[in-house]
Scaffold this motif. Structure first.
Motif, PDB file in Angstrom:
ATOM      1  N   LYS A   1       1.012  -1.589   0.033  1.00 35.36           N
ATOM      2  CA  LYS A   1      -0.058   0.068   0.117  1.00 35.36           C
ATOM      3  C   LYS A   1       1.186   1.422  -0.184  1.00 35.36           C
ATOM      4  O   LYS A   1       1.810   1.101   1.349  1.00 35.36           O
ATOM      5  CB  LYS A   1      -1.208  -0.033   1.203  1.00 35.36           C
ATOM      6  CG  LYS A   1      -1.477  -1.112   1.607  1.00 35.36           C
ATOM      7  CD  LYS A   1      -3.116  -0.934   0.748  1.00 35.36           C
ATOM      8  CE  LYS A   1      -4.121  -2.496   0.692  1.00 35.36           C
ATOM      9  NZ  LYS A   1      -5.091  -2.459  -0.300  1.00 35.36           N
ATOM     10  N   VAL A   2       1.159   2.461  -1.516  1.00 34.76           N
ATOM     11  CA  VAL A   2       2.079   3.813  -1.660  1.00 34.76           C
ATOM     12  C   VAL A   2       0.578   4.604  -1.708  1.00 34.76           C
ATOM     13  O   VAL A   2       0.119   3.963  -2.436  1.00 34.76           O
ATOM     14  CB  VAL A   2       2.488   3.174  -2.206  1.00 34.76           C
ATOM     15  CG1 VAL A   2       3.659   4.483  -2.253  1.00 34.76           C
ATOM     16  CG2 VAL A   2       3.709   1.537  -2.001  1.00 34.76           C
ATOM     17  N   ASP A   3       0.595   5.600  -0.936  1.00 30.93           N
ATOM     18  CA  ASP A   3       0.517   7.014  -1.284  1.00 30.93           C
ATOM     19  C   ASP A   3       1.301   7.636  -1.684  1.00 30.93           C
ATOM     20  O   ASP A   3       2.368   7.368  -0.558  1.00 30.93           O
ATOM     21  CB  ASP A   3      -1.087   6.879  -0.251  1.00 30.93           C
ATOM     22  CG  ASP A   3      -1.101   6.486   1.263  1.00 30.93           C
ATOM     23  OD1 ASP A   3       0.058   7.247   1.112  1.00 30.93           O
ATOM     24  OD2 ASP A   3      -1.879   6.469   1.827  1.00 30.93           O
ATOM     25  N   MET A   4       0.538   9.122  -1.379  1.00 27.43           N
ATOM     26  CA  MET A   4       1.330  10.141  -1.026  1.00 27.43           C
ATOM     27  C   MET A   4       2.152  10.364   0.041  1.00 27.43           C
ATOM     28  O   MET A   4       3.477  10.922   0.135  1.00 27.43           O
ATOM     29  CB  MET A   4       0.591  11.120  -1.221  1.00 27.43           C
ATOM     30  CG  MET A   4       0.104  11.752  -3.183  1.00 27.43           C
ATOM     31  SD  MET A   4       1.638  12.190  -4.030  1.00 27.43           S
ATOM     32  CE  MET A   4       2.337  13.106  -4.035  1.00 27.43           C
ATOM     33  N   SER A   5       1.694   9.924   1.418  1.00 28.45           N
ATOM     34  CA  SER A   5       2.618  10.205   2.598  1.00 28.45           C
ATOM     35  C   SER A   5       3.578   9.785   2.921  1.00 28.45           C
ATOM     36  O   SER A   5       4.028   9.420   3.525  1.00 28.45           O
ATOM     37  CB  SER A   5       1.671  10.070   3.419  1.00 28.45           C
ATOM     38  OG  SER A   5       0.882   7.930   3.396  1.00 28.45           O
ATOM     39  N   HIS A   6       3.755   8.559   1.290  1.00 29.95           N
ATOM     40  CA  HIS A   6       4.825   7.668   2.026  1.00 29.95           C
ATOM     41  C   HIS A   6       6.264   8.921   1.357  1.00 29.95           C
ATOM     42  O   HIS A   6       7.538   8.022   1.165  1.00 29.95           O
ATOM     43  CB  HIS A   6       5.105   6.528   0.931  1.00 29.95           C
ATOM     44  CG  HIS A   6       4.153   5.354   1.830  1.00 29.95           C
ATOM     45  ND1 HIS A   6       2.718   5.510   2.046  1.00 29.95           N
ATOM     46  CD2 HIS A   6       4.414   4.128   2.267  1.00 29.95           C
ATOM     47  CE1 HIS A   6       2.170   4.624   2.475  1.00 29.95           C
ATOM     48  NE2 HIS A   6       3.381   3.746   2.796  1.00 29.95           N
ATOM     49  N   PHE A   7       6.294  10.008   0.685  1.00 32.68           N
ATOM     50  CA  PHE A   7       6.912  10.239   0.311  1.00 32.68           C
ATOM     51  C   PHE A   7       7.071  11.802   0.096  1.00 32.68           C
ATOM     52  O   PHE A   7       6.508  12.672   0.620  1.00 32.68           O
ATOM     53  CB  PHE A   7       6.512  10.655  -1.849  1.00 32.68           C
ATOM     54  CG  PHE A   7       6.513   9.033  -2.274  1.00 32.68           C
ATOM     55  CD1 PHE A   7       7.826   8.482  -3.074  1.00 32.68           C
ATOM     56  CD2 PHE A   7       5.531   8.606  -2.672  1.00 32.68           C
ATOM     57  CE1 PHE A   7       7.510   7.360  -3.115  1.00 32.68           C
ATOM     58  CE2 PHE A   7       5.538   7.146  -2.652  1.00 32.68           C
ATOM     59  CZ  PHE A   7       6.146   6.628  -3.518  1.00 32.68           C
ATOM     60  N   SER A   8       8.425  12.568  -0.064  1.00 33.71           N
ATOM     61  CA  SER A   8       8.819  13.811   0.196  1.00 33.71           C
ATOM     62  C   SER A   8       8.981  14.065  -0.737  1.00 33.71           C
ATOM     63  O   SER A   8       9.562  13.900  -1.925  1.00 33.71           O
ATOM     64  CB  SER A   8      10.006  13.251   1.531  1.00 33.71           C
ATOM     65  OG  SER A   8       9.865  13.538   2.358  1.00 33.71           O
ATOM     66  N   LEU A   9       8.065  15.260  -1.272  1.00 30.13           N
ATOM     67  CA  LEU A   9       8.635  15.969  -2.474  1.00 30.13           C
ATOM     68  C   LEU A   9       9.611  17.193  -2.279  1.00 30.13           C
ATOM     69  O   LEU A   9       9.449  18.043  -1.582  1.00 30.13           O
ATOM     70  CB  LEU A   9       6.893  16.474  -2.971  1.00 30.13           C
ATOM     71  CG  LEU A   9       5.894  16.028  -3.019  1.00 30.13           C
ATOM     72  CD1 LEU A   9       4.635  16.337  -3.177  1.00 30.13           C
ATOM     73  CD2 LEU A   9       6.443  14.957  -4.448  1.00 30.13           C
ATOM     74  N   LEU A  10      10.021  17.297  -3.466  1.00 33.95           N
ATOM     75  CA  LEU A  10      11.270  17.908  -3.184  1.00 33.95           C
ATOM     76  C   LEU A  10      10.833  18.734  -4.764  1.00 33.95           C
ATOM     77  O   LEU A  10      10.085  19.571  -5.147  1.00 33.95           O
ATOM     78  CB  LEU A  10      12.984  17.237  -3.705  1.00 33.95           C
ATOM     79  CG  LEU A  10      12.855  16.355  -2.287  1.00 33.95           C
ATOM     80  CD1 LEU A  10      14.482  15.224  -3.070  1.00 33.95           C
ATOM     81  CD2 LEU A  10      12.958  16.675  -1.504  1.00 33.95           C
TER      82      LEU A  10
END
Length: 102
Positions: free
Chosen positions: A14-23
């Motif tokens: 399960k992957v969503d935007m909360s799994h990433f830091s946008l640079l």
């Protein structure tokens, strides 16, 4: 949600935007923008020159779903792009790691 793996199989992680830091923003186009992203589990380098010594970065394409569904041709183009990136193994095509809607 469930994500497509590059081999065409389903990655049940399960992957969503909360799994990433946008640079930073890498580019902009008619259907959205591309940002550099990093998994939140991996540390973000404190300085630009530390990037080569850090872990994996991703190019994340952000598209406005409302704009895509406005025209059927836009939705079809996005789906074809996703399908190609998930199935083609080539040094000229970016490998699709995750695909999700948020």
């Amino acid at each position: 949600g469930a994500c497509a793996a590059s081999e065409g199989a389903v990655n049940l992680e399960k992957v969503d935007m909360s799994h990433f830091s946008l640079l930073s923003t890498v580019g902009k186009g008619g259907f959205g923008k591309v940002k550099a992203a990093q998994d939140r589990k991996d540390p973000v380098p404190s300085r630009y020159d530390d990037i080569e010594n850090s872990s994996v970065f991703y190019a994340m394409k952000l598209q406005d779903l409302r704009e895509l569904i406005r025209k059927e041709s836009h939705w079809k183009a996005a789906w074809v792009e996703r399908t190609v990136m998930a199935s083609v193994k080539s040094p000229f095509v970016v490998k699709l790691h995750y695909a999700f809607i948020s």
